[in-house]
Enzyme design. Structure first.
Site, PDB file in Angstrom:
ATOM      1  N   LYS A  38     145.030   1.212  19.465  1.00 39.44           N
ATOM      2  CA  LYS A  38     145.802   2.272  20.059  1.00 39.44           C
ATOM      3  C   LYS A  38     144.966   3.589  19.643  1.00 39.44           C
ATOM      4  O   LYS A  38     144.373   3.517  18.424  1.00 39.44           O
ATOM      5  CB  LYS A  38     147.291   2.654  19.617  1.00 39.44           C
ATOM      6  CG  LYS A  38     147.472   2.899  18.142  1.00 39.44           C
ATOM      7  CD  LYS A  38     147.609   4.381  17.766  1.00 39.44           C
ATOM      8  CE  LYS A  38     147.538   4.433  16.351  1.00 39.44           C
ATOM      9  NZ  LYS A  38     147.246   5.825  15.530  1.00 39.44           N
TER      10      LYS A  38
ATOM     11  N   SER B 290     141.726  -0.229   8.626  1.00 36.40           N
ATOM     12  CA  SER B 290     141.940   1.255   8.078  1.00 36.40           C
ATOM     13  C   SER B 290     141.064   2.315   8.646  1.00 36.40           C
ATOM     14  O   SER B 290     140.547   3.083   8.078  1.00 36.40           O
ATOM     15  CB  SER B 290     141.533   1.044   6.613  1.00 36.40           C
ATOM     16  OG  SER B 290     142.319   0.193   5.863  1.00 36.40           O
TER      17      SER B 290
ATOM     18  N   GLY C  93     142.802   3.987  11.567  1.00 32.80           N
ATOM     19  CA  GLY C  93     143.564   5.003  12.534  1.00 32.80           C
ATOM     20  C   GLY C  93     143.643   4.485  13.850  1.00 32.80           C
ATOM     21  O   GLY C  93     144.217   5.188  14.698  1.00 32.80           O
TER      22      GLY C  93
ATOM     23  N   GLY D 187     146.447  -3.285  12.049  1.00 36.47           N
ATOM     24  CA  GLY D 187     147.521  -4.239  11.500  1.00 36.47           C
ATOM     25  C   GLY D 187     148.787  -4.076  12.218  1.00 36.47           C
ATOM     26  O   GLY D 187     149.400  -5.257  12.403  1.00 36.47           O
TER      27      GLY D 187
ATOM     28  N   ASP E 127     154.448   2.413  13.526  1.00 37.96           N
ATOM     29  CA  ASP E 127     153.569   2.357  14.690  1.00 37.96           C
ATOM     30  C   ASP E 127     154.009   0.878  15.349  1.00 37.96           C
ATOM     31  O   ASP E 127     153.472   0.671  16.620  1.00 37.96           O
ATOM     32  CB  ASP E 127     152.138   2.294  14.355  1.00 37.96           C
ATOM     33  CG  ASP E 127     151.205   3.596  14.388  1.00 37.96           C
ATOM     34  OD1 ASP E 127     151.988   4.597  14.627  1.00 37.96           O
ATOM     35  OD2 ASP E 127     150.210   3.554  13.649  1.00 37.96           O
TER      36      ASP E 127
HETATM   37  P1  ATP Z   1     147.643   3.001  11.470  1.00 38.79           P
HETATM   38  O1  ATP Z   1     146.802   3.788  12.401  1.00 38.79           O
HETATM   39  O2  ATP Z   1     148.766   2.292  12.004  1.00 38.79           O
HETATM   40  O3  ATP Z   1     147.861   3.919  10.305  1.00 38.79           O
HETATM   41  P2  ATP Z   1     145.318   1.955  10.482  1.00 38.79           P
HETATM   42  O4  ATP Z   1     144.292   1.513  11.616  1.00 38.79           O
HETATM   43  O5  ATP Z   1     144.831   2.986   9.526  1.00 38.79           O
HETATM   44  O6  ATP Z   1     146.768   1.847  10.832  1.00 38.79           O
HETATM   45  P3  ATP Z   1     145.068  -0.926   9.285  1.00 38.79           P
HETATM   46  O7  ATP Z   1     144.007  -1.447  10.141  1.00 38.79           O
HETATM   47  O8  ATP Z   1     146.481  -1.472   9.987  1.00 38.79           O
HETATM   48  O9  ATP Z   1     144.933   0.469   9.282  1.00 38.79           O
HETATM   49  O10 ATP Z   1     144.982  -1.378   7.938  1.00 38.79           O
HETATM   50  C1  ATP Z   1     145.614  -0.730   6.965  1.00 38.79           C
HETATM   51  C2  ATP Z   1     145.983  -1.534   5.771  1.00 38.79           C
HETATM   52  O11 ATP Z   1     146.488  -2.883   6.199  1.00 38.79           O
HETATM   53  C3  ATP Z   1     144.589  -2.218   5.206  1.00 38.79           C
HETATM   54  O12 ATP Z   1     144.659  -1.904   3.690  1.00 38.79           O
HETATM   55  C4  ATP Z   1     144.628  -3.670   5.480  1.00 38.79           C
HETATM   56  O13 ATP Z   1     144.035  -4.580   4.298  1.00 38.79           O
HETATM   57  C5  ATP Z   1     146.204  -3.973   5.878  1.00 38.79           C
HETATM   58  N1  ATP Z   1     146.466  -4.925   6.603  1.00 38.79           N
HETATM   59  C6  ATP Z   1     147.491  -5.922   6.663  1.00 38.79           C
HETATM   60  N2  ATP Z   1     147.614  -6.544   7.500  1.00 38.79           N
HETATM   61  C7  ATP Z   1     146.538  -6.431   8.469  1.00 38.79           C
HETATM   62  C8  ATP Z   1     146.114  -6.818   9.638  1.00 38.79           C
HETATM   63  N3  ATP Z   1     146.599  -7.880  10.183  1.00 38.79           N
HETATM   64  N4  ATP Z   1     144.966  -6.376  10.065  1.00 38.79           N
HETATM   65  C9  ATP Z   1     144.060  -5.370   9.460  1.00 38.79           C
HETATM   66  N5  ATP Z   1     144.687  -4.691   8.487  1.00 38.79           N
HETATM   67  C10 ATP Z   1     145.637  -5.133   7.915  1.00 38.79           C
END
Ligand code: ATP
Length: 282
Positions: free
Chosen positions: A9, A95, A97, A101, A135
């Site tokens: 997203k 990680s 944004g 996950g 989310d």
């Molecule tokens: P959001 O935009 O919802 O805040 P994000 O894109 O910033 O998410 P993610 O890629 O979801 O962040 O990763 C955040 C944390 O979740 C990382 O520390 C990662 O190790 C952990 N994590 C747990 N499960 C997953 C997964 N299936 N894919 C990626 N990261 C994951």
């Protein structure tokens, strides 16, 4: 074997209104999906275990993985005895944004709903999903939506006008809770939620580009100046609008023509390891 596509997203807008009694921030966000996907497969096991198989060593494959957490929740809530093997083909930067996950967790809930022939409505999966991530309700549907509350109050909106997004993720990971902790609500930053709603209602591409805004951008941007550098670079090289997504550090720029998107890609490719040219889905 069951397959699910899990799109990333982006935030068209992100505003934080106040800190709630439960410690979460009350948010207002308009989000949409992009054609940058993880792919997941689900297979029943002979035992009762949940096994997550993911190639990248920097993504957890144990109970810290959000897909694992989602599977555990599904098993407990629907009293499922048989275990599941979840294989994640990871393409979304971690990680960043981009809800990498959360979208895997949402795909796991949809996938298990089919694998175990539960036939539960998506609204019910959303009510469950919010327990493990704010989310996740949005990611269960994908589409384009106005999300309020912690992120769970969803109102669907028109998909955005057809456009390309150049998504660039600098080589650093940001923890969302950390950014929310650093957010100072007394410092104002304009977020154009109303204009973005109008842009989607009327299919106005120019207004959409002008309404891209994110309350967390100055917080993450102050800590990591790369974020602003990428954004400026995108705007200087033909993006019609650009903004950081979520708590960052991923930044995207919108263009209408593919040629223009490639130009933006070339401009930021040198300073970022991960750059993608994708379509908005919505
Ligand atoms: P959001 O935009 O919802 O805040 P994000 O894109 O910033 O998410 P993610 O890629 O979801 O962040 O990763 C955040 C944390 O979740 C990382 O520390 C990662 O190790 C952990 N994590 C747990 N499960 C997953 C997964 N299936 N894919 C990626 N990261 C994951």
């Amino acid at each position: 074997m069951i397959y699910e596509t899990a799109p990333a997203k982006i935030n068209l807008t992100l505003d934080t209104l106040f800190k709630r009694d439960d410690g979460f921030h009350e948010v207002e966000m308009i989000m949409t999906t992009i054609d940058l996907n993880d792919r997941l497969s689900f297979e029943l096991r002979k035992d009762q275990n949940i096994v997550v198989d993911v190639e990248q060593s920097y993504v957890p494959s144990d109970s810290k993985n959000l897909a694992y957490k989602a599977a555990e929740l599904m098993k407990k809530n629907y009293n499922l005895k048989q275990g599941v093997t979840i294989t994640i083909d990871k393409n979304i930067p971690v990680s960043a944004g981009l809800a990498g996950g959360s979208t895997d967790a949402a795909a796991t809930m949809r996938g298990m709903n089919r694998l175990y022939k539960l036939n539960r409505p998506l609204e019910e999966l959303c009510e469950l999903g919010i327990q493990i991530g704010t989310d996740i309700p949005f990611c269960i549907y994908g589409k384009t939506a106005f999300c309020k509350g912690k992120g769970e109050l969803i109102r669907f909106m028109n998909r955005p006008p057809s456009a390309w997004a150049v998504v660039a993720k600098p080589d650093l990971g940001i923890s969302s809770p950390d950014i929310f902790r650093k957010l100072d609500l007394t410092q104002t930053h304009e977020v154009y939620t109303k204009a973005c709603e109008t842009a989607l209602d009327t299919g106005d591409y120019e207004l959409l580009c002008n309404s891209l805004s994110n309350r967390l951008e100055p917080v993450s941007g102050k800590m990591y100046t790369e974020i602003y550098k990428i954004k400026e670079n995108m705007l200087k090289n033909g993006a019609d609008g650009a903004v950081m997504s979520g708590s960052g550090p991923a930044v995207y720029g919108l263009t209408q023509k593919e040629r223009q998107a490639k130009h933006v890609y070339n401009a930021v490719n040198g300073c970022c390891n991960e750059v993608y040219v994708v379509r908005l889905l919505g």
